[in-house]
Design a protein around this motif. Structure first.
Motif, PDB file in Angstrom:
ATOM      1  N   THR A   1      -2.499  -1.204  -3.513  1.00 38.31           N
ATOM      2  CA  THR A   1      -3.443  -0.543  -3.102  1.00 38.31           C
ATOM      3  C   THR A   1      -2.031   0.713  -2.767  1.00 38.31           C
ATOM      4  OG1 THR A   1      -4.361  -2.272  -0.811  1.00 38.31           O
ATOM      5  CG2 THR A   1      -4.263   0.655  -0.582  1.00 38.31           C
TER       6      THR A   1
ATOM      7  N   GLN B   1      -5.949  -2.817  -6.651  1.00 41.81           N
ATOM      8  CA  GLN B   1      -7.058  -3.333  -6.706  1.00 41.81           C
ATOM      9  C   GLN B   1      -7.697  -2.492  -5.612  1.00 41.81           C
ATOM     10  OE1 GLN B   1      -6.747  -7.400  -4.911  1.00 41.81           O
ATOM     11  NE2 GLN B   1      -4.638  -8.337  -6.640  1.00 41.81           N
ATOM     12  N   GLN B   2      -7.527  -1.572  -5.162  1.00 47.41           N
ATOM     13  CA  GLN B   2      -8.374  -0.879  -4.225  1.00 47.41           C
ATOM     14  C   GLN B   2      -7.649   0.847  -3.997  1.00 47.41           C
ATOM     15  OE1 GLN B   2      -7.153  -1.323   0.515  1.00 47.41           O
ATOM     16  NE2 GLN B   2      -9.733  -1.432   0.938  1.00 47.41           N
TER      17      GLN B   2
ATOM     18  N   LYS C   1       0.530  -0.970  -0.014  1.00 50.14           N
ATOM     19  CA  LYS C   1      -0.121   0.066  -0.075  1.00 50.14           C
ATOM     20  C   LYS C   1       1.292   0.767  -0.407  1.00 50.14           C
ATOM     21  CE  LYS C   1      -3.811   2.517   2.485  1.00 50.14           C
ATOM     22  NZ  LYS C   1      -4.276   2.467   3.789  1.00 50.14           N
TER      23      LYS C   1
ATOM     24  N   GLU D   1     -12.349  -2.102  -5.093  1.00 47.81           N
ATOM     25  CA  GLU D   1     -12.911  -1.117  -4.507  1.00 47.81           C
ATOM     26  C   GLU D   1     -11.706   0.183  -4.940  1.00 47.81           C
ATOM     27  OE1 GLU D   1     -11.568  -2.251  -0.375  1.00 47.81           O
ATOM     28  OE2 GLU D   1     -12.095  -4.332  -0.265  1.00 47.81           O
TER      29      GLU D   1
ATOM     30  N   TYR E   1     -16.482  -2.680  -4.370  1.00 46.07           N
ATOM     31  CA  TYR E   1     -16.736  -1.403  -3.414  1.00 46.07           C
ATOM     32  C   TYR E   1     -16.729  -0.806  -4.246  1.00 46.07           C
ATOM     33  CZ  TYR E   1     -17.145   0.345   1.627  1.00 46.07           C
ATOM     34  OH  TYR E   1     -17.236   1.389   2.149  1.00 46.07           O
TER      35      TYR E   1
END
Length: 394
Positions: A113, A140-141, A75, A167, A202
């Motif tokens: 992320t 992915q996020q 992240k 997301e 999401y």
């Protein structure tokens, strides 16, 4: 320690995994022995946040001295601050240092992320934007907070650069001016429709952004819609139809929905077809937020919060487990403005037997809990025979 007394490495790793958020203990483990170093290092550098130029310099030096750290980063957050105001009085982002992070991005192959806060995307160098493009393909996020763009089509182009996205958190995102949608140009559509694996599960949209832009992008994206959770704060009251389109496209995949209309809606603004939950047959949780009775008296003549009753009336999911309401009131008498007869009839339907209904009531003064509880319980007699009712006053 003799070889026969040594534990398998995977047991050490599992033990250290329990310390994932204890930085001091992870530091100690990383210095204890070589066997513990990889797992300790992974947790120490899994989440990297850069806030200014000094952070970039230190992180670059760290990667230079220990290249093995780069694969640990999962992240990456680039969070700028404000440095005063512009001549017209708006806040000025101190984000020029983000260009200095461009050389680090090609080293971070395992980022899943990405977070950007208070960054002017249009002000970044072309080389920096290109470096981000290389990272975005595996993200992915995605968290966007107070990120600004030059034009609305730039936002669409940016979002389309995340083919693996699962997301999306879209908060206070802005652009200087609206521009023709890239989807109106066949050549642009082909460029944006990258063979993607994107199956967004999401979605969070707040009231300070334009939710219509994001929903249009989602609805015109070529991939199958598999949204499981939607948190939506809608302020574009003249385009409520986009909500219905998004809900219909989500279909039975949608399991959790949190919806709020901060400016309120009159009954004329909510044709039932626009807010239908009939297609969401897999819905398990439904939350109505921002129900400020004090600020909604202008709509009393045509029914308070008609969008709530419209959505409750069209629930078709037999998997529904929980419905919640977040209310703000000045007195317990304010609660009488809601259409309790319709709410009770919809919640007491046979297919919702055993349903949990929760009311979170924000009161202007202390000591109102007993009155509030009595008022709500007396209005939901039919539901209370079939389900569970919880009331919390703050």
């Amino acid at each position: 320690m003799s070889p026969q007394n040594m534990l398998p490495p995977e047991l050490w790793d599992e033990t250290i995994d329990y310390l994932w958020d204890d930085v001091q203990s992870l530091h100690a483990c990383s210095l204890a022995c070589k066997t513990w170093l990889p797992c300790s290092r992974f947790h120490l550098f899994r989440n990297v946040r850069l806030r200014h130029a000094d952070d970039v310099l230190r992180f670059r030096a760290l990667l230079s001295s220990s290249p093995g750290i780069a694969p640990c980063v999962r992240k990456l957050s680039l969070s700028a601050d404000y440095s005063g105001t512009t001549p017209d009085g708006t806040a000025q982002e101190d984000d020029t240092w983000v260009n200095g992070a461009a050389t680090l991005l090609p080293l971070l192959h395992n980022i899943t992320t990405l977070g950007l806060a208070r960054v002017r995307w249009h002000a970044l160098n072309a080389e920096t934007r290109a470096a981000f493009a290389g990272v975005c393909r595996n993200v992915q996020q995605l968290f966007l907070f107070e990120v600004s763009f030059d034009a609305s089509r730039d936002v669409v182009a940016f979002l389309s650069g995340f083919p693996a996205l699962r997301e999306l958190y879209f908060q206070a995102v802005s652009w200087k001016h609206d521009s023709p949608s890239p989807f109106e140009d066949p050549s642009s559509t082909q460029a944006l429709a990258e063979p993607g694996r994107m199956q967004l599960s999401y979605l969070f949209l707040d009231s300070k952004s334009s939710p219509t832009l994001v929903t249009d992008w989602l609805l015109k994206h070529p991939e199958e819609h598999r949204l499981r959770t939607i948190q939506l704060c809608w302020r574009e009251l003249d385009n409520a139809k986009a909500i219905g389109d998004l809900l219909q496209a989500s279909g039975s995949s949608l399991e959790s929905l949190q919806v709020e209309f901060p400016a309120g809606l009159s009954e004329d603004d909510v044709p039932q077809s626009h807010l239908s939950l009939a297609h969401n047959t897999g819905l398990r949780s439904l939350h109505f937020g921002g129900l400020d009775v004090r600020a909604s008296h202008a709509f009393l003549s045509s029914g308070l919060f008609p969008w709530v009753t419209a959505m409750l009336a069209q629930m078709r999911s037999r998997r529904l487990q929980e419905v919640s309401f977040a209310l703000e009131i000045a007195s317990a008498a304010d609660l009488r403005a809601l259409d309790w007869a319709r709410i009770d009839a919809d919640l007491a339907r046979t297919e919702f037997h055993g349903l949990l209904v929760m009311f979170y009531v924000s009161c202007e003064r202390a000591g109102m809990e007993k009155e509030v509880r009595q008022e709500i319980e007396s209005r939901l007699g039919g539901f209370r025979q079939r389900g569970r009712l919880c009331i919390s006053c703050v």
